[in-house]
Design a protein around this motif. Structure first.
Motif, PDB file in Angstrom:
ATOM      1  N   GLY A 129       1.044  -1.049   0.061  1.00  0.00           N
ATOM      2  CA  GLY A 129       0.009  -0.097  -0.035  1.00  0.00           C
ATOM      3  C   GLY A 129       0.728   1.258   0.054  1.00  0.00           C
ATOM      4  O   GLY A 129       1.952   1.479  -0.608  1.00  0.00           O
ATOM      5  N   LEU A 130       0.422   2.088   0.709  1.00  0.00           N
ATOM      6  CA  LEU A 130       1.029   3.587   0.876  1.00  0.00           C
ATOM      7  C   LEU A 130       2.379   3.467   1.837  1.00  0.00           C
ATOM      8  O   LEU A 130       3.050   4.461   2.004  1.00  0.00           O
ATOM      9  CB  LEU A 130       0.135   4.547   1.024  1.00  0.00           C
ATOM     10  CG  LEU A 130      -0.901   4.684   0.315  1.00  0.00           C
ATOM     11  CD1 LEU A 130      -1.785   5.938   0.557  1.00  0.00           C
ATOM     12  CD2 LEU A 130      -0.389   5.261  -1.185  1.00  0.00           C
ATOM     13  N   GLU A 131       2.470   2.267   2.553  1.00  0.00           N
ATOM     14  CA  GLU A 131       3.588   2.074   3.589  1.00  0.00           C
ATOM     15  C   GLU A 131       4.703   1.000   2.886  1.00  0.00           C
ATOM     16  O   GLU A 131       4.570  -0.009   3.285  1.00  0.00           O
ATOM     17  CB  GLU A 131       3.136   1.513   4.746  1.00  0.00           C
ATOM     18  CG  GLU A 131       2.191   2.671   5.289  1.00  0.00           C
ATOM     19  CD  GLU A 131       2.802   3.772   5.804  1.00  0.00           C
ATOM     20  OE1 GLU A 131       4.010   3.909   5.972  1.00  0.00           O
ATOM     21  OE2 GLU A 131       2.263   4.958   5.699  1.00  0.00           O
ATOM     22  N   GLY A 132       5.391   1.257   1.729  1.00  0.00           N
ATOM     23  CA  GLY A 132       6.127   0.431   1.213  1.00  0.00           C
ATOM     24  C   GLY A 132       5.868  -0.154  -0.221  1.00  0.00           C
ATOM     25  O   GLY A 132       6.623  -1.127  -0.746  1.00  0.00           O
ATOM     26  N   GLY A 133       4.621  -0.098  -0.451  1.00  0.00           N
ATOM     27  CA  GLY A 133       4.314  -0.649  -1.800  1.00  0.00           C
ATOM     28  C   GLY A 133       4.697  -0.260  -2.934  1.00  0.00           C
ATOM     29  O   GLY A 133       5.717   0.829  -2.863  1.00  0.00           O
TER      30      GLY A 133
END
Length: 373
Positions: A129-133
């Motif tokens: 997702g928006l944390e490491g995607g």
């Protein structure tokens, strides 16, 4: 916003869980009806407009097509190109995606003892997702499972968890192998602990025993997918990537995994036979390979000198063939001979796969088997 019916189930989805209805996931080495793939075209993943990658994907598709029907999903703007590059016996269909990793974006197929086929529709968030995607958005990827369920006319069970197909392997007899690094990662399912995840895997895959390896291959950008490290080759038997170089971070990772595997018992109470596959020599992105990519702020950067997570374990088991990546001339043939010994009744085909690895994965990552019910 997802459309739901009056019971809170997404429109077109099946009620209940697969296990409640008697469905289970068979092993990859069980018979298949087909293999599903996607066509590469994303210019920030695949260099030079994906033309080198398209040649590699086509070679993989042709090798698997010796064994079973191959479907290749293509975005509309690439349909004619793909249809002209692929031979007539490969089924080219319009199936839009944001990128080409069918193992992770596509469905996990299930079978029933009465001969029915179904699928699991996992939540997909582009590996974090928006944390490491790895990129944004992934809206087209999210629709792939629904579209395939519609094409095949099969039940679709929507799972309440972020899980990619490359994050697990099953033996078809109640055992699943995965990594803590991926399935328990805070960027996937921060609210799920190990026990809750195991219960969910029972509900959706009907597995009774989960073998947890600590972590996946060094610098694997999927947060440690097990299909790059270890896989079942038969009930009670696994292949494990292996490193003997004490200076390589992979050395410790493989020994951690071996320790767990040697102590484990599968769902039938059997110990596991571990077959070691040598890893390729460390592989790095070259200057010319990195320079052919679009640079977008919304996607994972690929820089010259970056190490890639190359592994011979990332192969596909077909009905009559095993399709493996060729990555390093010094080790390719040794790895092929080991796999041929593990699959004496199948032909092991090596495909030059560096272009696939440059995108972040390999042959297992770009394929998804449709089992024979």
């Amino acid at each position: 916003m997802t459309t739901h019916d009056h019971l809170g189930v997404p429109a077109g989805a099946s009620h209940g869980t697969p296990a409640e209805q008697g469905f289970a996931m068979p092993a990859e080495f069980a018979p298949h009806d087909a293999c599903w793939m996607l066509w590469p075209q994303r210019p920030d993943t695949w260099r030079y407009g994906a033309k080198p990658a398209q040649l590699a994907f086509a070679e993989v598709a042709c090798a698997i097509a010796e064994s079973e029907t191959v479907f290749v999903g293509v975005n509309d703007e690439q349909y004619e190109n793909a249809r002209n590059q692929l031979p007539d016996h490969i089924r080219v269909i319009e199936l839009s995606s944001n990128d080409a990793w069918m193992r992770d974006m596509g469905p996990t197929f299930l079978t029933h003892p009465d001969g029915r086929l179904a699928m699991v529709d996992w939540v997909f968030n582009a590996w974090g997702g928006l944390e490491g995607g790895l990129y944004f958005p992934w809206d087209k990827d999210k629709r792939i499972r629904t579209k395939i369920a519609e094409m095949l006319g099969i039940p679709r069970f929507v799972a309440p968890a972020v899980i990619e197909g490359g994050a697990f392997h099953v033996d078809g007899e109640g055992t699943l192998i995965t990594t803590e690094e991926c399935l328990l990662n805070a960027n996937r399912n921060p609210e799920l602990d190990r026990a809750t995840m195991e219960a969910l895997l029972w509900d959706y895959l009907r597995v009774e025993k989960v073998i947890w390896l600590p972590r996946g291959c060094h610098l694997d950008e999927t947060d440690g997918h097990v299909d790059n490290l270890c896989c079942f080759v038969a009930p009670g038997q696994v292949a494990l990537t292996w490193c003997d170089d004490e200076t390589d971070p992979q050395y410790t990772i493989t020994r951690e995994a071996l320790k767990v595997l040697e102590a484990a018992r599968d769902a039938r109470g059997r110990p596991l036979a571990v077959h070691k596959l040598p890893q390729p020599a460390p592989l790095y992105i070259a200057e010319d390979e990195a320079s052919g990519l679009d640079r977008l702020s919304s996607s994972h950067p690929r820089q010259p000198g970056d190490r890639m997570a190359g592994s011979y374990v990332n192969f596909y088991i077909g009905n009559s063939v095993v399709v493996m990546p060729f990555l390093d001339a010094a080790h390719d043939e040794q790895a092929r001979e080991i796999l041929q010994g593990l699959f004496p009744d199948k032909r092991v085909i090596g495909v030059p796969a560096r272009e696939i690895l440059l995108g972040g994965g390999n042959i297992h990552c770009i394929t998804q088997q449709q089992p024979r019910p």
